[in-house]
Motif scaffolding. Structure first.
Motif, PDB file in Angstrom:
ATOM      1  N   GLU A  67      16.306  10.381   2.481  1.00 42.17           N
ATOM      2  CA  GLU A  67      16.180  11.118   3.737  1.00 42.17           C
ATOM      3  C   GLU A  67      16.115  12.622   3.484  1.00 42.17           C
ATOM      4  O   GLU A  67      15.380  13.342   4.175  1.00 42.17           O
ATOM      5  N   GLN A  68      16.872  13.120   2.500  1.00 43.57           N
ATOM      6  CA  GLN A  68      16.818  14.541   2.168  1.00 43.57           C
ATOM      7  C   GLN A  68      15.439  14.924   1.651  1.00 43.57           C
ATOM      8  O   GLN A  68      14.896  15.973   2.015  1.00 43.57           O
ATOM      9  N   ALA A  69      14.864  14.057   0.803  1.00 44.53           N
ATOM     10  CA  ALA A  69      13.527  14.333   0.280  1.00 44.53           C
ATOM     11  C   ALA A  69      12.507  14.360   1.409  1.00 44.53           C
ATOM     12  O   ALA A  69      11.624  15.233   1.457  1.00 44.53           O
ATOM     13  N   LEU A  70      12.608  13.414   2.342  1.00 44.01           N
ATOM     14  CA  LEU A  70      11.697  13.377   3.476  1.00 44.01           C
ATOM     15  C   LEU A  70      11.814  14.641   4.327  1.00 44.01           C
ATOM     16  O   LEU A  70      10.799  15.211   4.746  1.00 44.01           O
ATOM     17  N   SER A  71      13.035  15.086   4.570  1.00 44.28           N
ATOM     18  CA  SER A  71      13.241  16.277   5.401  1.00 44.28           C
ATOM     19  C   SER A  71      12.680  17.532   4.749  1.00 44.28           C
ATOM     20  O   SER A  71      12.392  18.517   5.433  1.00 44.28           O
ATOM     21  N   ARG A  72      12.498  17.502   3.417  1.00 43.98           N
ATOM     22  CA  ARG A  72      11.930  18.642   2.691  1.00 43.98           C
ATOM     23  C   ARG A  72      10.419  18.544   2.527  1.00 43.98           C
ATOM     24  O   ARG A  72       9.814  19.310   1.792  1.00 43.98           O
ATOM     25  N   GLY A  73       9.826  17.554   3.201  1.00 48.34           N
ATOM     26  CA  GLY A  73       8.376  17.451   3.172  1.00 48.34           C
ATOM     27  C   GLY A  73       7.802  16.520   2.132  1.00 48.34           C
ATOM     28  O   GLY A  73       6.578  16.467   1.951  1.00 48.34           O
ATOM     29  N   VAL A  74       8.655  15.757   1.430  1.00 45.96           N
ATOM     30  CA  VAL A  74       8.181  14.807   0.433  1.00 45.96           C
ATOM     31  C   VAL A  74       7.865  13.482   1.129  1.00 45.96           C
ATOM     32  O   VAL A  74       8.727  12.906   1.797  1.00 45.96           O
ATOM     33  N   ALA A  75       6.639  13.005   0.983  1.00 46.08           N
ATOM     34  CA  ALA A  75       6.251  11.723   1.567  1.00 46.08           C
ATOM     35  C   ALA A  75       6.659  10.582   0.639  1.00 46.08           C
ATOM     36  O   ALA A  75       6.661  10.738  -0.583  1.00 46.08           O
ATOM     37  N   VAL A  76       7.023   9.438   1.216  1.00 51.52           N
ATOM     38  CA  VAL A  76       7.386   8.262   0.423  1.00 51.52           C
ATOM     39  C   VAL A  76       6.443   7.120   0.787  1.00 51.52           C
ATOM     40  O   VAL A  76       5.902   7.065   1.893  1.00 51.52           O
ATOM     41  N   VAL A  77       6.247   6.228  -0.178  1.00 52.06           N
ATOM     42  CA  VAL A  77       5.308   5.123  -0.010  1.00 52.06           C
ATOM     43  C   VAL A  77       6.028   3.796  -0.155  1.00 52.06           C
ATOM     44  O   VAL A  77       6.768   3.585  -1.123  1.00 52.06           O
ATOM     45  N   PHE A  78       5.824   2.914   0.801  1.00 46.67           N
ATOM     46  CA  PHE A  78       6.335   1.548   0.743  1.00 46.67           C
ATOM     47  C   PHE A  78       5.157   0.616   0.465  1.00 46.67           C
ATOM     48  O   PHE A  78       4.056   0.824   0.979  1.00 46.67           O
ATOM     49  N   VAL A  79       5.410  -0.405  -0.343  1.00 46.62           N
ATOM     50  CA  VAL A  79       4.350  -1.330  -0.727  1.00 46.62           C
ATOM     51  C   VAL A  79       4.830  -2.768  -0.542  1.00 46.62           C
ATOM     52  O   VAL A  79       5.894  -3.146  -1.032  1.00 46.62           O
ATOM     53  N   ALA A  80       4.030  -3.558   0.163  1.00 51.69           N
ATOM     54  CA  ALA A  80       4.247  -5.007   0.259  1.00 51.69           C
ATOM     55  C   ALA A  80       3.090  -5.682  -0.464  1.00 51.69           C
ATOM     56  O   ALA A  80       1.937  -5.288  -0.286  1.00 51.69           O
ATOM     57  N   GLN A  81       3.415  -6.670  -1.281  1.00 54.93           N
ATOM     58  CA  GLN A  81       2.382  -7.357  -2.053  1.00 54.93           C
ATOM     59  C   GLN A  81       2.619  -8.857  -2.001  1.00 54.93           C
ATOM     60  O   GLN A  81       3.755  -9.315  -2.111  1.00 54.93           O
ATOM     61  N   ALA A  82       1.538  -9.588  -1.833  1.00 54.03           N
ATOM     62  CA  ALA A  82       1.614 -11.050  -1.790  1.00 54.03           C
ATOM     63  C   ALA A  82       0.496 -11.625  -2.650  1.00 54.03           C
ATOM     64  O   ALA A  82      -0.672 -11.254  -2.491  1.00 54.03           O
ATOM     65  N   GLU A  83       0.875 -12.522  -3.549  1.00 49.02           N
ATOM     66  CA  GLU A  83      -0.103 -13.152  -4.432  1.00 49.02           C
ATOM     67  C   GLU A  83      -0.055 -14.660  -4.240  1.00 49.02           C
ATOM     68  O   GLU A  83       1.006 -15.272  -4.312  1.00 49.02           O
ATOM     69  N   LEU A  84      -1.224 -15.234  -3.971  1.00 47.69           N
ATOM     70  CA  LEU A  84      -1.350 -16.682  -3.835  1.00 47.69           C
ATOM     71  C   LEU A  84      -1.703 -17.261  -5.204  1.00 47.69           C
ATOM     72  O   LEU A  84      -2.698 -16.859  -5.815  1.00 47.69           O
ATOM     73  N   LEU A  85      -0.881 -18.201  -5.678  1.00 51.83           N
ATOM     74  CA  LEU A  85      -1.099 -18.799  -6.992  1.00 51.83           C
ATOM     75  C   LEU A  85      -1.186 -20.308  -6.895  1.00 51.83           C
ATOM     76  O   LEU A  85      -0.516 -20.925  -6.059  1.00 51.83           O
ATOM     77  N   ARG A  86      -1.993 -20.875  -7.770  1.00 49.08           N
ATOM     78  CA  ARG A  86      -2.095 -22.326  -7.876  1.00 49.08           C
ATOM     79  C   ARG A  86      -1.322 -22.775  -9.110  1.00 49.08           C
ATOM     80  O   ARG A  86      -1.551 -22.274 -10.218  1.00 49.08           O
ATOM     81  N   SER A  87      -0.398 -23.705  -8.915  1.00 48.45           N
ATOM     82  CA  SER A  87       0.417 -24.193 -10.028  1.00 48.45           C
ATOM     83  C   SER A  87      -0.422 -25.053 -10.967  1.00 48.45           C
ATOM     84  O   SER A  87      -1.229 -25.882 -10.518  1.00 48.45           O
ATOM     85  N   ARG A  88      -0.238 -24.830 -12.285  1.00 50.03           N
ATOM     86  CA  ARG A  88      -0.944 -25.630 -13.288  1.00 50.03           C
ATOM     87  C   ARG A  88       0.060 -26.029 -14.363  1.00 50.03           C
ATOM     88  O   ARG A  88       0.674 -25.156 -14.988  1.00 50.03           O
ATOM     89  N   TRP A  89       0.260 -27.318 -14.558  1.00 47.34           N
ATOM     90  CA  TRP A  89       1.258 -27.792 -15.511  1.00 47.34           C
ATOM     91  C   TRP A  89       0.825 -27.544 -16.945  1.00 47.34           C
ATOM     92  O   TRP A  89       1.664 -27.445 -17.844  1.00 47.34           O
ATOM     93  N   TYR A  90      -0.472 -27.401 -17.186  1.00 47.37           N
ATOM     94  CA  TYR A  90      -0.970 -27.300 -18.556  1.00 47.37           C
ATOM     95  C   TYR A  90      -1.200 -25.858 -18.994  1.00 47.37           C
ATOM     96  O   TYR A  90      -1.513 -25.598 -20.162  1.00 47.37           O
ATOM     97  N   TRP A  91      -1.046 -24.887 -18.060  1.00 47.79           N
ATOM     98  CA  TRP A  91      -1.316 -23.497 -18.415  1.00 47.79           C
ATOM     99  C   TRP A  91      -0.602 -22.604 -17.415  1.00 47.79           C
ATOM    100  O   TRP A  91       0.103 -23.082 -16.537  1.00 47.79           O
ATOM    101  N   MET A  92      -0.785 -21.285 -17.543  1.00 50.41           N
ATOM    102  CA  MET A  92      -0.169 -20.363 -16.597  1.00 50.41           C
ATOM    103  C   MET A  92      -0.747 -20.577 -15.198  1.00 50.41           C
ATOM    104  O   MET A  92      -1.897 -21.009 -15.051  1.00 50.41           O
ATOM    105  N   ASP A  93       0.063 -20.260 -14.185  1.00 51.88           N
ATOM    106  CA  ASP A  93      -0.413 -20.400 -12.811  1.00 51.88           C
ATOM    107  C   ASP A  93      -1.655 -19.540 -12.587  1.00 51.88           C
ATOM    108  O   ASP A  93      -1.761 -18.423 -13.112  1.00 51.88           O
ATOM    109  N   GLN A  94      -2.576 -20.057 -11.791  1.00 56.15           N
ATOM    110  CA  GLN A  94      -3.843 -19.375 -11.536  1.00 56.15           C
ATOM    111  C   GLN A  94      -3.739 -18.525 -10.272  1.00 56.15           C
ATOM    112  O   GLN A  94      -3.373 -19.007  -9.202  1.00 56.15           O
ATOM    113  N   SER A  95      -4.084 -17.238 -10.383  1.00 48.91           N
ATOM    114  CA  SER A  95      -4.068 -16.346  -9.229  1.00 48.91           C
ATOM    115  C   SER A  95      -5.300 -16.611  -8.376  1.00 48.91           C
ATOM    116  O   SER A  95      -6.431 -16.536  -8.854  1.00 48.91           O
ATOM    117  N   ARG A  96      -5.081 -16.916  -7.098  1.00 48.31           N
ATOM    118  CA  ARG A  96      -6.193 -17.199  -6.188  1.00 48.31           C
ATOM    119  C   ARG A  96      -6.523 -15.988  -5.307  1.00 48.31           C
ATOM    120  O   ARG A  96      -7.664 -15.831  -4.882  1.00 48.31           O
TER     121      ARG A  96
END
Length: 199
Positions: free
Chosen positions: A69-98
């Motif tokens: 809050e102190q940083a914001l009051s001094r004019g510093v902008a802050v960034v929030f990030v939400a991220q969602a990754e859809l993956l397909r499960s694979r028993w024989y290899w790493m999960d696949q990003s869809r």
């Protein structure tokens, strides 16, 4: 090496069994404490298919630290990030990003107008109170994160969700001055399975 006496062998086996039983509980407790220490809680997270695609709804509960809050009051902008990754499960290899979807909010204070400015997806909104702007950041409803998965394949897919205050977006001098970012560590992650299509 001489064989271990039966009594010592039983004691040793009991110790190993106890360690195995306690270990998962410790890992769970650590995850809970980690979220508590970061000052953020994921109170709702739900993903479901529809005719529009894969839709995600979420809600997070957090308050900004005095340092932020102190940083914001001094004019510093802050960034929030939400991220969602859809993956397909694979028993024989790493999960696949869809699909990978990201949503970013840039929050700043404008001293001349005494208003809070929130930028998201190229659009700006202004608020008289900080909490009004944060309420927009804290929840998302029916966020389209991917095309629909083929019917019957939902069980093979899961979503990895994360929400954080992105300190990498801070001005470089402030990043260097943070060191151990007390008050700036605001992040949460969770994995959920995809629910069947909603009609």
């Amino acid at each position: 090496m001489p064989p271990m006496p039966r009594r010592d062998l039983l004691k040793h086996s009991a110790r190993l069994a106890l360690a195995a039983a306690v270990a998962p509980a410790n890992r769970t407790a650590w995850a809970q404490v980690s979220n508590a220490r970061s000052g953020i809680e994921l109170t709702a997270l739900y993903a479901q298919q529809s005719d529009e695609g894969v839709l995600l709804s979420y809600a997070v509960r957090f308050e900004l630290s005095r340092e932020v809050e102190q940083a914001l009051s001094r004019g510093v902008a802050v960034v929030f990030v939400a991220q969602a990754e859809l993956l397909r499960s694979r028993w024989y290899w790493m999960d696949q990003s869809r699909a990978l979807a990201t949503r970013r909010w840039r929050l700043g204070y404008q001293p001349l107008t005494r208003q809070w400015r929130l930028n998201v997806d190229g659009l700006s909104r202004h608020f008289a109170q900080l909490n009004e702007a944060l309420d927009v950041v804290r929840k998302g409803t029916r966020w389209r994160i991917a095309d629909a998965v083929a019917p019957g394949e939902e069980a093979d897919h899961h979503i990895e969700f994360s929400f954080k205050l992105d300190t990498d977006e801070l001005p470089r001098p402030l990043q260097i001055g943070l060191g151990t970012p007390t008050g700036w560590d605001l992040s949460v992650q969770r994995r959920i399975h995809l629910a069947p299509v909603s009609r």
